[in-house]
Write a protein that holds these residues in place. Structure first.
Motif, mmCIF file in Angstrom:
data_model
loop_
_atom_site.group_PDB
_atom_site.id
_atom_site.type_symbol
_atom_site.label_atom_id
_atom_site.label_comp_id
_atom_site.label_asym_id
_atom_site.label_seq_id
_atom_site.Cartn_x
_atom_site.Cartn_y
_atom_site.Cartn_z
ATOM 1 N N ASP A 111 0.847 -1.192 0.000
ATOM 2 C CA ASP A 111 0.000 0.000 0.000
ATOM 3 C C ASP A 111 0.886 1.247 0.000
ATOM 4 O OD1 ASP A 111 -1.589 2.213 0.761
ATOM 5 O OD2 ASP A 111 -2.929 0.946 1.938
ATOM 6 N N ASP A 112 0.929 1.947 -1.128
ATOM 7 C CA ASP A 112 1.802 3.115 -1.268
ATOM 8 C C ASP A 112 1.490 4.209 -0.256
ATOM 9 O OD1 ASP A 112 3.174 1.927 -3.347
ATOM 10 O OD2 ASP A 112 1.958 2.868 -4.899
ATOM 11 N N ASP A 113 0.203 4.414 0.061
ATOM 12 C CA ASP A 113 -0.165 5.434 1.049
ATOM 13 C C ASP A 113 0.367 5.070 2.435
ATOM 14 O OD1 ASP A 113 -1.486 6.948 -0.874
ATOM 15 O OD2 ASP A 113 -3.435 5.994 -0.471
ATOM 16 N N LEU A 114 0.265 3.787 2.787
ATOM 17 C CA LEU A 114 0.770 3.339 4.086
ATOM 18 C C LEU A 114 2.291 3.453 4.136
ATOM 19 C CD1 LEU A 114 -0.052 2.201 6.830
ATOM 20 C CD2 LEU A 114 0.159 -0.084 5.857
ATOM 21 N N VAL A 115 2.957 3.104 3.054
ATOM 22 C CA VAL A 115 4.418 3.222 2.990
ATOM 23 C C VAL A 115 4.832 4.679 3.166
ATOM 24 C CG1 VAL A 115 6.435 3.013 1.477
ATOM 25 C CG2 VAL A 115 4.758 1.160 1.578
ATOM 26 N N GLU A 116 4.138 5.576 2.499
ATOM 27 C CA GLU A 116 4.453 7.003 2.617
ATOM 28 C C GLU A 116 4.237 7.488 4.050
ATOM 29 O OE1 GLU A 116 2.836 11.219 0.824
ATOM 30 O OE2 GLU A 116 2.735 9.440 -0.453
ATOM 31 N N HIS A 117 3.153 7.050 4.662
ATOM 32 C CA HIS A 117 2.868 7.429 6.050
ATOM 33 C C HIS A 117 3.954 6.890 6.987
ATOM 34 C CE1 HIS A 117 0.490 8.608 9.500
ATOM 35 N NE2 HIS A 117 0.561 7.372 9.970
ATOM 36 N N LEU A 118 4.346 5.649 6.793
ATOM 37 C CA LEU A 118 5.402 5.052 7.618
ATOM 38 C C LEU A 118 6.731 5.777 7.427
ATOM 39 C CD1 LEU A 118 4.535 1.296 7.141
ATOM 40 C CD2 LEU A 118 4.713 2.463 9.355
ATOM 41 N N ASP A 119 7.036 6.126 6.185
ATOM 42 C CA ASP A 119 8.282 6.857 5.909
ATOM 43 C C ASP A 119 8.309 8.195 6.638
ATOM 44 O OD1 ASP A 119 9.584 5.007 4.328
ATOM 45 O OD2 ASP A 119 8.822 5.827 2.441
ATOM 46 N N LYS A 120 7.203 8.900 6.588
ATOM 47 C CA LYS A 120 7.145 10.218 7.238
ATOM 48 C C LYS A 120 7.164 10.100 8.752
ATOM 49 C CE LYS A 120 4.651 12.658 3.604
ATOM 50 N NZ LYS A 120 3.373 13.246 3.201
ATOM 51 N N ALA A 121 6.407 9.161 9.291
ATOM 52 C CA ALA A 121 6.240 9.067 10.739
ATOM 53 C C ALA A 121 7.292 8.195 11.418
ATOM 54 C CB ALA A 121 4.856 8.520 11.064
ATOM 55 N N GLY A 122 7.771 7.193 10.690
ATOM 56 C CA GLY A 122 8.638 6.208 11.318
ATOM 57 C C GLY A 122 10.113 6.466 11.198
ATOM 58 N N GLY A 123 10.495 7.343 10.336
ATOM 59 C CA GLY A 123 11.909 7.610 10.176
ATOM 60 C C GLY A 123 12.546 6.732 9.128
ATOM 61 N N ALA A 124 13.781 7.039 8.839
ATOM 62 C CA ALA A 124 14.499 6.362 7.761
ATOM 63 C C ALA A 124 15.003 4.975 8.147
ATOM 64 C CB ALA A 124 15.671 7.227 7.312
ATOM 65 N N ASP A 125 14.966 4.639 9.427
ATOM 66 C CA ASP A 125 15.550 3.373 9.849
ATOM 67 C C ASP A 125 14.576 2.195 9.786
ATOM 68 O OD1 ASP A 125 14.055 4.397 11.950
ATOM 69 O OD2 ASP A 125 15.373 3.587 13.489
ATOM 70 N N LEU A 126 13.354 2.406 9.299
ATOM 71 C CA LEU A 126 12.411 1.305 9.154
ATOM 72 C C LEU A 126 12.672 0.546 7.855
ATOM 73 C CD1 LEU A 126 8.982 2.868 10.234
ATOM 74 C CD2 LEU A 126 10.422 1.291 11.532
#
Length: 135
Positions: free
Chosen positions: A82-97
């Motif tokens: 899910d591209d939207d979920l990936v984008e949300h995780l990238d923004k909220a979770g940081g680069a180390d995920l």
């Protein structure tokens, strides 16, 4: 929290059956992962194919679990296409995920991480013996 779990020698695979990963799910997810840590699992793959919404509590839980995996030289892999979920995780979770599109790629990432850890360990042993790479 609705999920199934598969345990392997190298990793545990959690397949979520929830569409909303937020306040109600996050504490259960952390508790589940803490139990896996106690069992010796430092590599956890989470199949998030059914997840459509990720709340702040879910992000915090993921970051905590990721930090613990990393401190044990393991890997937390979130599998979602899910591209939207990936984008949300990238923004909220940081680069180390570590976010990958499929569980199979997550399994490959775990094996690669294990190989890297083995090579690092061998390099450390070589250094401790006073040898060098050129020896």
């Amino acid at each position: 929290m609705n999920y199934t779990i598969e345990k392997n020698e190298q990793y545990a695979l959690i397949r979520l059956s929830e569409s909303d990963f937020s306040d109600n799910i996050a504490p259960d997810f952390e508790t589940l992962c803490k139990g896996l840590f106690r069992e010796g699992y430092s590599n956890i793959i989470v199949d998030m194919a059914t997840v459509q919404n990720l709340g702040p509590a879910g992000v915090i839980a993921i970051r905590r679990v990721n930090r613990h995996c990393t401190s044990e030289e393991g890997l937390l892999v979130l599998a979602t296409g899910d591209d939207d979920l990936v984008e949300h995780l990238d923004k909220a979770g940081g680069a180390d995920l570590t976010i990958l599109p499929t569980v199979e790629e997550g399994i490959d990432a775990v094996f690669m991480n294990e190989l890297e850890n083995d090579f690092r360990s061998e390099d450390d042993d070589e250094y401790d013996r006073g040898g060098s790479v050129a020896d």
